[in-house]
Design an enzyme around this catalytic site. Structure first.
Site, mmCIF file in Angstrom:
data_model
loop_
_atom_site.group_PDB
_atom_site.id
_atom_site.type_symbol
_atom_site.label_atom_id
_atom_site.label_comp_id
_atom_site.label_asym_id
_atom_site.label_seq_id
_atom_site.Cartn_x
_atom_site.Cartn_y
_atom_site.Cartn_z
ATOM 1 N N GLY A 1 0.852 -1.193 0.000
ATOM 2 C CA GLY A 1 0.000 0.000 0.000
ATOM 3 C C GLY A 1 0.881 1.233 0.000
ATOM 4 N N ARG A 2 0.315 2.325 0.510
ATOM 5 C CA ARG A 2 1.056 3.603 0.490
ATOM 6 C C ARG A 2 2.424 3.474 1.152
ATOM 7 N NH1 ARG A 2 -4.373 5.595 1.476
ATOM 8 N NH2 ARG A 2 -4.094 4.538 3.450
ATOM 9 N N ILE A 3 2.468 2.897 2.347
ATOM 10 C CA ILE A 3 3.737 2.859 3.091
ATOM 11 C C ILE A 3 4.709 1.874 2.445
ATOM 12 C CG2 ILE A 3 4.824 2.411 5.339
ATOM 13 C CD1 ILE A 3 2.109 3.333 6.621
ATOM 14 N N THR B 1 6.800 -2.588 11.177
ATOM 15 C CA THR B 1 6.298 -1.288 11.634
ATOM 16 C C THR B 1 4.786 -1.205 11.432
ATOM 17 O OG1 THR B 1 6.851 -0.410 9.452
ATOM 18 C CG2 THR B 1 8.409 0.068 11.223
ATOM 19 N N SER B 2 4.128 -2.366 11.239
ATOM 20 C CA SER B 2 2.687 -2.323 10.932
ATOM 21 C C SER B 2 1.861 -2.469 12.209
ATOM 22 C CB SER B 2 2.341 -3.395 9.895
ATOM 23 O OG SER B 2 2.552 -4.695 10.400
ATOM 24 N N ARG B 3 1.491 -3.696 12.543
ATOM 25 C CA ARG B 3 0.822 -3.977 13.807
ATOM 26 C C ARG B 3 1.430 -5.260 14.361
ATOM 27 N NH1 ARG B 3 -0.509 0.496 13.902
ATOM 28 N NH2 ARG B 3 -2.582 1.409 14.160
ATOM 29 N N GLU C 1 1.012 -4.788 23.256
ATOM 30 C CA GLU C 1 1.655 -3.549 23.715
ATOM 31 C C GLU C 1 1.033 -3.078 25.016
ATOM 32 O OE1 GLU C 1 2.025 -0.597 20.584
ATOM 33 O OE2 GLU C 1 2.567 -2.160 19.179
ATOM 34 N N HIS D 1 6.750 1.760 19.261
ATOM 35 C CA HIS D 1 5.667 2.194 18.364
ATOM 36 C C HIS D 1 5.781 3.706 18.040
ATOM 37 C CE1 HIS D 1 1.340 0.977 17.050
ATOM 38 N NE2 HIS D 1 1.857 1.870 16.225
ATOM 39 N N ALA E 1 6.949 4.826 14.782
ATOM 40 C CA ALA E 1 7.278 4.993 13.353
ATOM 41 C C ALA E 1 6.720 6.296 12.768
ATOM 42 C CB ALA E 1 6.802 3.792 12.544
HETATM 43 C C1 GLV Z 1 0.135 4.088 13.905
HETATM 44 O O1 GLV Z 1 0.466 3.014 14.246
HETATM 45 C C2 GLV Z 1 -0.922 4.346 12.978
HETATM 46 O O2 GLV Z 1 -1.656 3.411 12.606
HETATM 47 O O3 GLV Z 1 -1.086 5.495 12.574
#
Ligand code: GLV
Length: 326
Positions: free
Chosen positions: A156-158, A237-239, A268, A286, A288
């Site tokens: 996706g975007r990221i 860096t997602s979930r 978390e 968390h 990012a």
């Molecule tokens: C951070 O984890 C977000 O989903 O923006």
């Protein structure tokens, strides 16, 4: 005048924007997450909730707000903390903050990638710990990044922004995404679409950028870690729940992969037992999207969504726009 409850402290420009409209804006200044009971009470008394990813906006909270609450504006792109289908049933709009954090998050995925590959955190600890007694040619050897193979899970975007950065490192770029085609974006960066198995087997760095949905929960578990190269790294860096953290700890202990860099965790803020004892990990809390500019943009974007709903307009980033047609 409508009223808004902000469940925790957020960057001030978001609050200012709402107050400038004359709305009553109350903020949980304690900055500790509310209990479910408190959330239910706020949902029943406010027209809008501005929430964070630490809030569990479940069916009970939404049902408590039914008839009064118009919008839950999450200050995050991920909204797995909100039962969006239940919100839709209750006629409550849910919004998130896509776009504004894309580049910041991609920067940070790269920060982690390079930090773990080149052992930056270990090096820092080594130095601070007084263990640097003189230069050595075999000291803290890592793996190259340049010209290696990057595997992007979720394009996706990221994921695409991460890929774009990889072109500067002359990397071979693979991606896996069962939903998004993104052929043009892939062509621009020279990325190749592959099955997850191929990506895992061929990549030197595997970086995860999927949303957390039922299909992605434990997408990376022991069978997937076993397919990775023993010299490869995993970056998430997602979930947290997209990776089976227990399996990851086992895989790292057994040296099935070379290392991992995580910004997100299954439960978390607690790490899986044993995770923090492993040297071949870089672990961040968390953060990012945590640049000053981006967090401000996220807060003002949430405010803009609330304002749009109060003014009878379509909110810019609704995740359940079908509510507006009801
Ligand atoms: C951070 O984890 C977000 O989903 O923006």
């Amino acid at each position: 005048m409508p009223n808004v409850y902000v469940t925790r402290v957020i960057p001030q420009p978001g609050i200012d924007r709402l107050r400038a409209r004359g709305y009553q804006v109350d903020v949980n200044e304690s900055d500790t997450p509310l209990t479910q009971e408190q959330l239910r009470e706020k949902a029943a008394t406010y027209d809008a909730l501005v929430t964070l990813l630490t809030d569990h906006i479940d069916r009970q909270v939404l049902d408590a707000g039914k008839g009064k609450l118009q919008i839950v504006a999450n200050v995050a792109v991920g909204y797995d903390n909100i039962d969006a289908p239940a919100a839709t049933e209750d006629g409550i709009i849910v919004t998130n903050t896509p776009g504004v954090l894309t580049e910041t998050t991609a920067d940070f995925a790269w920060t982690l990638l390079m930090a773990v590959g080149r052992r930056v955190v270990e090096g820092d600890q080594f130095f601070r710990g007084g263990r640097y007694k003189g230069w050595g040619i075999l000291m803290l050897l890592g793996e190259d990044v340049y010209a290696k193979t990057l595997g992007i899970v979720g394009f996706g975007r990221i994921g695409q922004a991460v890929a774009q950065r990889a072109t500067g490192f002359s990397m071979d770029i693979l991606y896996y995404d069962p939903v998004i085609q993104a052929e043009d974006a892939a062509r621009r960066v020279g990325a190749r679409r592959v099955e997850l198995d191929t990506l895992l087997r061929e990549s030197d760095y595997v970086t995860v950028h999927t949303p957390l949905v039922p299909e992605t929960r434990h997408l990376i578990g022991m069978p997937e870690l076993q397919k990775m190269k023993s010299t490869a790294y995993l970056i998430n860096t997602s979930r947290g729940p997209v990776v089976d953290e227990g399996a990851l700890v086992d895989a790292l202990r057994q040296n099935l992969i070379r290392g991992a860099a995580l910004d997100v965790y299954e439960n978390e803020p607690a790490p899986h037992p044993g995770l923090t004892e492993l040297e071949n990990t870089v672990l961040t809390p968390h953060i990012a999207s945590a640049s000053r500019e981006t967090r401000e943009k996220m807060a003002t974007m949430a405010a803009d969504n609330v304002i749009a709903v109060f003014e009878g307009q379509a909110p810019p980033t609704a995740v359940n726009p079908e509510v507006l047609k009801k």
